[in-house]
Design an enzyme around this catalytic site. Sequence first.
Site, PDB file in Angstrom:
ATOM      1  N   TRP A 171     -23.174  53.490  83.635  1.00 58.53           N
ATOM      2  CA  TRP A 171     -23.483  54.635  83.049  1.00 58.53           C
ATOM      3  C   TRP A 171     -25.410  54.562  83.278  1.00 58.53           C
ATOM      4  O   TRP A 171     -25.854  55.547  82.996  1.00 58.53           O
ATOM      5  CB  TRP A 171     -23.351  54.885  81.701  1.00 58.53           C
ATOM      6  CG  TRP A 171     -23.739  53.632  80.830  1.00 58.53           C
ATOM      7  CD1 TRP A 171     -24.862  53.325  80.210  1.00 58.53           C
ATOM      8  CD2 TRP A 171     -22.953  52.707  80.179  1.00 58.53           C
ATOM      9  NE1 TRP A 171     -24.612  52.177  79.446  1.00 58.53           N
ATOM     10  CE2 TRP A 171     -23.373  51.468  79.363  1.00 58.53           C
ATOM     11  CE3 TRP A 171     -21.283  52.535  80.588  1.00 58.53           C
ATOM     12  CZ2 TRP A 171     -22.648  50.652  78.923  1.00 58.53           C
ATOM     13  CZ3 TRP A 171     -20.595  51.419  79.887  1.00 58.53           C
ATOM     14  CH2 TRP A 171     -21.358  50.757  79.203  1.00 58.53           C
ATOM     15  N   GLU A 223     -22.812  57.128  75.636  1.00 54.48           N
ATOM     16  CA  GLU A 223     -23.539  56.612  74.314  1.00 54.48           C
ATOM     17  C   GLU A 223     -22.326  57.160  72.987  1.00 54.48           C
ATOM     18  O   GLU A 223     -22.508  56.397  71.964  1.00 54.48           O
ATOM     19  CB  GLU A 223     -24.495  57.874  74.035  1.00 54.48           C
ATOM     20  CG  GLU A 223     -25.921  57.409  75.002  1.00 54.48           C
ATOM     21  CD  GLU A 223     -26.279  56.084  74.506  1.00 54.48           C
ATOM     22  OE1 GLU A 223     -26.370  55.633  73.515  1.00 54.48           O
ATOM     23  OE2 GLU A 223     -26.881  55.510  75.509  1.00 54.48           O
ATOM     24  N   THR A 251     -19.057  50.070  69.029  1.00 56.87           N
ATOM     25  CA  THR A 251     -18.025  49.236  70.160  1.00 56.87           C
ATOM     26  C   THR A 251     -18.972  48.796  70.965  1.00 56.87           C
ATOM     27  O   THR A 251     -20.335  48.957  71.183  1.00 56.87           O
ATOM     28  CB  THR A 251     -17.420  50.352  70.987  1.00 56.87           C
ATOM     29  OG1 THR A 251     -16.890  51.381  69.945  1.00 56.87           O
ATOM     30  CG2 THR A 251     -16.197  49.565  71.750  1.00 56.87           C
ATOM     31  N   LEU A 274      -9.939  52.299  71.369  1.00 56.57           N
ATOM     32  CA  LEU A 274     -11.576  52.196  71.259  1.00 56.57           C
ATOM     33  C   LEU A 274     -11.830  52.564  69.853  1.00 56.57           C
ATOM     34  O   LEU A 274     -12.807  51.943  69.015  1.00 56.57           O
ATOM     35  CB  LEU A 274     -12.095  53.332  71.882  1.00 56.57           C
ATOM     36  CG  LEU A 274     -12.735  52.845  73.289  1.00 56.57           C
ATOM     37  CD1 LEU A 274     -13.440  54.080  73.858  1.00 56.57           C
ATOM     38  CD2 LEU A 274     -13.511  51.848  73.135  1.00 56.57           C
ATOM     39  N   GLY A 275     -11.024  53.072  69.073  1.00 53.38           N
ATOM     40  CA  GLY A 275     -11.052  53.250  67.607  1.00 53.38           C
ATOM     41  C   GLY A 275     -11.893  54.620  67.232  1.00 53.38           C
ATOM     42  O   GLY A 275     -12.538  55.146  68.093  1.00 53.38           O
ATOM     43  N   TYR A 276     -12.206  54.844  66.098  1.00 56.59           N
ATOM     44  CA  TYR A 276     -12.766  55.944  65.545  1.00 56.59           C
ATOM     45  C   TYR A 276     -12.853  57.043  66.448  1.00 56.59           C
ATOM     46  O   TYR A 276     -13.556  57.821  67.026  1.00 56.59           O
ATOM     47  CB  TYR A 276     -14.341  55.675  65.657  1.00 56.59           C
ATOM     48  CG  TYR A 276     -14.703  54.241  64.772  1.00 56.59           C
ATOM     49  CD1 TYR A 276     -15.233  54.491  63.431  1.00 56.59           C
ATOM     50  CD2 TYR A 276     -14.828  53.104  65.241  1.00 56.59           C
ATOM     51  CE1 TYR A 276     -15.251  53.331  62.630  1.00 56.59           C
ATOM     52  CE2 TYR A 276     -15.151  51.871  64.332  1.00 56.59           C
ATOM     53  CZ  TYR A 276     -15.568  52.142  63.224  1.00 56.59           C
ATOM     54  OH  TYR A 276     -15.778  50.943  62.363  1.00 56.59           O
ATOM     55  N   CYS A 321     -33.249  40.063  70.861  1.00 57.24           N
ATOM     56  CA  CYS A 321     -33.341  40.120  69.500  1.00 57.24           C
ATOM     57  C   CYS A 321     -32.249  40.310  68.772  1.00 57.24           C
ATOM     58  O   CYS A 321     -31.840  41.756  67.958  1.00 57.24           O
ATOM     59  CB  CYS A 321     -34.405  41.541  69.395  1.00 57.24           C
ATOM     60  SG  CYS A 321     -35.004  41.628  67.758  1.00 57.24           S
ATOM     61  N   CYS A 343     -38.682  36.133  74.188  1.00 58.30           N
ATOM     62  CA  CYS A 343     -38.768  37.557  74.135  1.00 58.30           C
ATOM     63  C   CYS A 343     -40.128  37.959  74.808  1.00 58.30           C
ATOM     64  O   CYS A 343     -41.215  37.337  74.732  1.00 58.30           O
ATOM     65  CB  CYS A 343     -39.055  37.864  72.551  1.00 58.30           C
ATOM     66  SG  CYS A 343     -39.537  39.648  72.256  1.00 58.30           S
TER      67      CYS A 343
END
Length: 375
Positions: free
Chosen positions: A29, A42, A48, A85-87, A197, A207
């Site tokens: 993407w 998104e 996920t 994928l759920g939700y 992070c 970092c």
Amino acid sequence: MSARDRDWMRRLRRGLRAWYAGHARDLPWRRGRDPYAVWISEIMLQQTTVAAVVPYFQRFLARFPTVFELAAANEDDVLKLWEGLGYYSRARNLHRAARVVVAEHGGRFPEEVAELRRLPGIGRYTAGAIVSFAFDRPAPIVEANTLRVYCRLIGFAGDPKSADGQRVLWKFAEEVLPRREPGRVNHALMELGATLCAPAAPDCPACPVNSYCRAFANGTQNEIPRLAARPEVTRLVEAAIAVRKNGHVLLRRRGPGEWWTGLWDFPRFPAASVGRIADPSSRSQPAIEAARELERRFAEETGIQVALGEPLGEFSHSVTRYRIRLLCYAAEHRGGRLRRGAEWSWVRCRDLSELPLSKPGRRMAEMVRAQVRGQ
């Protein structure tokens, strides 16, 4: 903002851009600025992992390459591609939003955060991501990864989910963005949170902006951000029954307000009172009584009578804060009429793979098909 703070921001952005140029992951993407592809990615990435999303994203875009194909699709086809994928409300909102984009915007995505937020399923973060990544306009984004990065950079030790915490973090998210290439800076911030992070044991020595991080300077990077208390797990026992009639099995579409709304599943109901595997073929009186109890409960729930067969097995699965032990059975139809108020369907066993099923429903379907093959 003081001159010192502005200088701090400029150096921070410079470090982020330079690091991102050499460390950005090659994700599908990110290979263009199509707002449709950005939007799909998104929404999929909410709750996920990236590794899980990549194959789903590729299959979804192959099946629905533009918002027009998605808007014209059948909801079952959308849910089928989303299966696993759920939700699932995310998939239903995608479908609804695609229809709004086509009907009200001629298939063109709005380029303003306020307009995007009027679409189903698009909140402040997702709208900002689309504006930032697709149109390269300054738009703040606060999600799990950037929230963590922001808290550590500014040394925010309060509750990031509180009203005050959200105000502080969204304000910083606005201030950190430059007018030039804001999308690249947002990508860098998200990538930093996803790779270095980390929630636990962040790789601070590697970092690129550790010299600008107040948590690192204070040695509090492992305490910031403050973690929310985990909800207590509730354990449940449920029974699911695959009723067979003339080579078909009975399925019910999950309704509004239920888990897996819009997906198909085997009829299931609470069975804590059974407490043990039921088997009418057993010589054990408790097992026989448990089987009779399940037949009675099934008739109450569905309106039809069944003769319970041998157990298919059992397994455990989780939904939000619930840990569910699911007892799975086969049964034969013995008459009655299905209750109104639910959507039922008699489905051929060989067609189970064509329907969008809940994850436990898919697992049980494999049990049913294995039993049929073994007969």
